[in-house]
Motif scaffolding. Structure first.
Motif, PDB file in Angstrom:
ATOM      1  N   ALA A   7      25.250  32.410  29.362  1.00 13.76           N
ATOM      2  CA  ALA A   7      25.477  30.963  29.407  1.00 13.76           C
ATOM      3  C   ALA A   7      25.511  30.465  30.843  1.00 13.76           C
ATOM      4  N   PHE A  10      22.466  28.861  32.334  1.00 11.97           N
ATOM      5  CA  PHE A  10      21.912  27.631  31.766  1.00 11.97           C
ATOM      6  C   PHE A  10      22.544  26.431  32.437  1.00 11.97           C
ATOM      7  N   THR A  12      23.999  22.690  32.233  1.00 10.75           N
ATOM      8  CA  THR A  12      24.712  22.031  31.142  1.00 10.75           C
ATOM      9  C   THR A  12      23.974  20.767  30.741  1.00 10.75           C
ATOM     10  N   PRO A  13      23.653  20.617  29.472  1.00  8.25           N
ATOM     11  CA  PRO A  13      22.990  19.368  29.070  1.00  8.25           C
ATOM     12  C   PRO A  13      23.934  18.177  29.166  1.00  8.25           C
ATOM     13  N   ASN A  15      25.929  14.988  27.937  1.00 11.07           N
ATOM     14  CA  ASN A  15      26.644  14.683  26.695  1.00 11.07           C
ATOM     15  C   ASN A  15      26.445  13.185  26.410  1.00 11.07           C
ATOM     16  N   MET A 234      25.013  22.749  18.973  1.00 19.22           N
ATOM     17  CA  MET A 234      25.183  22.379  20.394  1.00 19.22           C
ATOM     18  C   MET A 234      24.924  23.597  21.289  1.00 19.22           C
ATOM     19  N   ARG A 235      25.492  24.749  20.900  1.00 18.34           N
ATOM     20  CA  ARG A 235      25.292  25.972  21.694  1.00 18.34           C
ATOM     21  C   ARG A 235      23.828  26.403  21.677  1.00 18.34           C
ATOM     22  N   THR A 238      21.756  24.152  23.822  1.00 15.76           N
ATOM     23  CA  THR A 238      22.050  24.451  25.232  1.00 15.76           C
ATOM     24  C   THR A 238      21.283  25.699  25.664  1.00 15.76           C
ATOM     25  N   SER A 239      21.267  26.715  24.797  1.00 13.05           N
ATOM     26  CA  SER A 239      20.564  27.965  25.145  1.00 13.05           C
ATOM     27  C   SER A 239      19.050  27.723  25.230  1.00 13.05           C
ATOM     28  N   ARG A 241      17.874  25.180  26.636  1.00 14.51           N
ATOM     29  CA  ARG A 241      17.738  24.456  27.907  1.00 14.51           C
ATOM     30  C   ARG A 241      17.303  23.002  27.739  1.00 14.51           C
ATOM     31  N   ASP A 243      17.946  19.014  28.027  1.00 10.47           N
ATOM     32  CA  ASP A 243      18.581  18.287  29.138  1.00 10.47           C
ATOM     33  C   ASP A 243      19.694  17.363  28.667  1.00 10.47           C
ATOM     34  N   ILE A 245      22.120  16.254  24.942  1.00 14.01           N
ATOM     35  CA  ILE A 245      22.449  16.395  23.525  1.00 14.01           C
ATOM     36  C   ILE A 245      23.099  15.089  23.087  1.00 14.01           C
TER      37      ILE A 245
END
Ligand code: G3P
Ligand code: CA
Length: 254
Positions: A7, A10, A12-13, A15, A234-235, A238-239, A241, A243, A245
């Motif tokens: 993690a 990566f 962080t996208p 929010n 969400m996870r 994120t994995s 990638r 930009d 969510i």
């Protein structure tokens, strides 16, 4: 779940609160945007349409029936299209009670009111122009309203999106400095042409694969995906990638 070591690599996208913190407050109201801010969102999303007298208001559906008391206030105005009522009429509606009595009297905001109310916050804005074919000229009116609130034009603070990609070409010509998002999942072969005016490709999460995100990134665009309320998704996003969510639950995403 992504192991912590993986993690860490990566980014962080962002929010993005979908119609505000709309799991907890009535969508597309200032109350929902303020709650998104309190819950730690990076940006909020809203839907813009036009009244009969060409004023810009926030509403997701093209009719007022689901999220206001229009049916009881104007019983003879079925089907309660946004574009059939004037701003003065829409201002008589309650856009909060349908959600919870706590929000009784929450008005349908104009775009200008939302920009003013949230202008001092650190939030970014993802502004959707909804059903632009119903409102010829709406792109120029949104651009004019944004010019009246220049703090939103700071680099990186604002993107304008639509399911109607032609409308986004029109908006880009009106305001080339503003980032453009295309809602939907264009074919990979279309990406080079779309990258001439778009900055984001914004698909539903079920369409998103790591390969697709990679293709969009290789064309210099970002991916904001919707509407993700499940922590496992969400996870996963994120994995992959992405930009951004887009979620009804910015607290959970945080
Ligand atoms: O921002 C993405 C999302 O808002 C698009 O769908 O129907 O909720 O406007 P919708
Ligand atoms: Ca929307």
């Amino acid at each position: 779940p992504v192991p912590p070591a993986a993690a860490a690599q990566f980014s962080t996208p962002l929010n993005v609160a979908h119609r505000g913190a709309s799991a907890y407050a009535p969508e597309n109201t200032v109350a929902a945007f303020e709650l998104a801010h309190e819950q730690g969102a990076d940006m909020f999303e809203l839907d813009v349409q036009e009244t009969r007298d060409h004023r810009l208001v926030l509403m997701h559906d093209t009719t007022l029936a689901r999220t206001t008391d229009a049916e009881s206030v104007f019983p003879d105005r079925a089907p309660w299209r946004v574009g059939d009522l004037t701003l003065a009429e829409i201002r008589r509606l309650d856009a909060g009670s349908w959600f919870d009595a706590e929000y009784e009297g929450e008005p349908v905001p104009t775009l200008g009111e939302a920009l003013r109310a949230m202008g001092e916050s650190r939030l970014g804005l993802l502004l959707e122009i909804k059903a632009p074919r119903l409102y010829p000229g709406i792109e120029a009116r949104v651009a004019a309203e944004l010019r009246r609130h220049p703090s939103w034009l700071a680099p990186g603070r604002l993107a304008v999106q639509s399911f109607d990609w032609n409308s986004m070409r029109t908006f880009h010509r009106a305001m080339p400095q503003v980032a453009i998002g295309l809602l939907g999942t264009p074919a990979v072969a279309e990406l080079p042409e779309l990258a001439r005016f778009a900055d984001q490709i914004n698909p539903p999460y079920r369409d998103v694969t790591p390969e697709y995100v990679g293709r969009v990134h290789r064309h210099g665009m970002e991916v904001f995906t919707w509407t993700v309320d499940d922590p496992a998704v969400m996870r996963r996003m994120t994995s992959y990638r992405v930009d951004g969510i887009i979620t009804n639950r910015p607290d959970l995403m945080r």
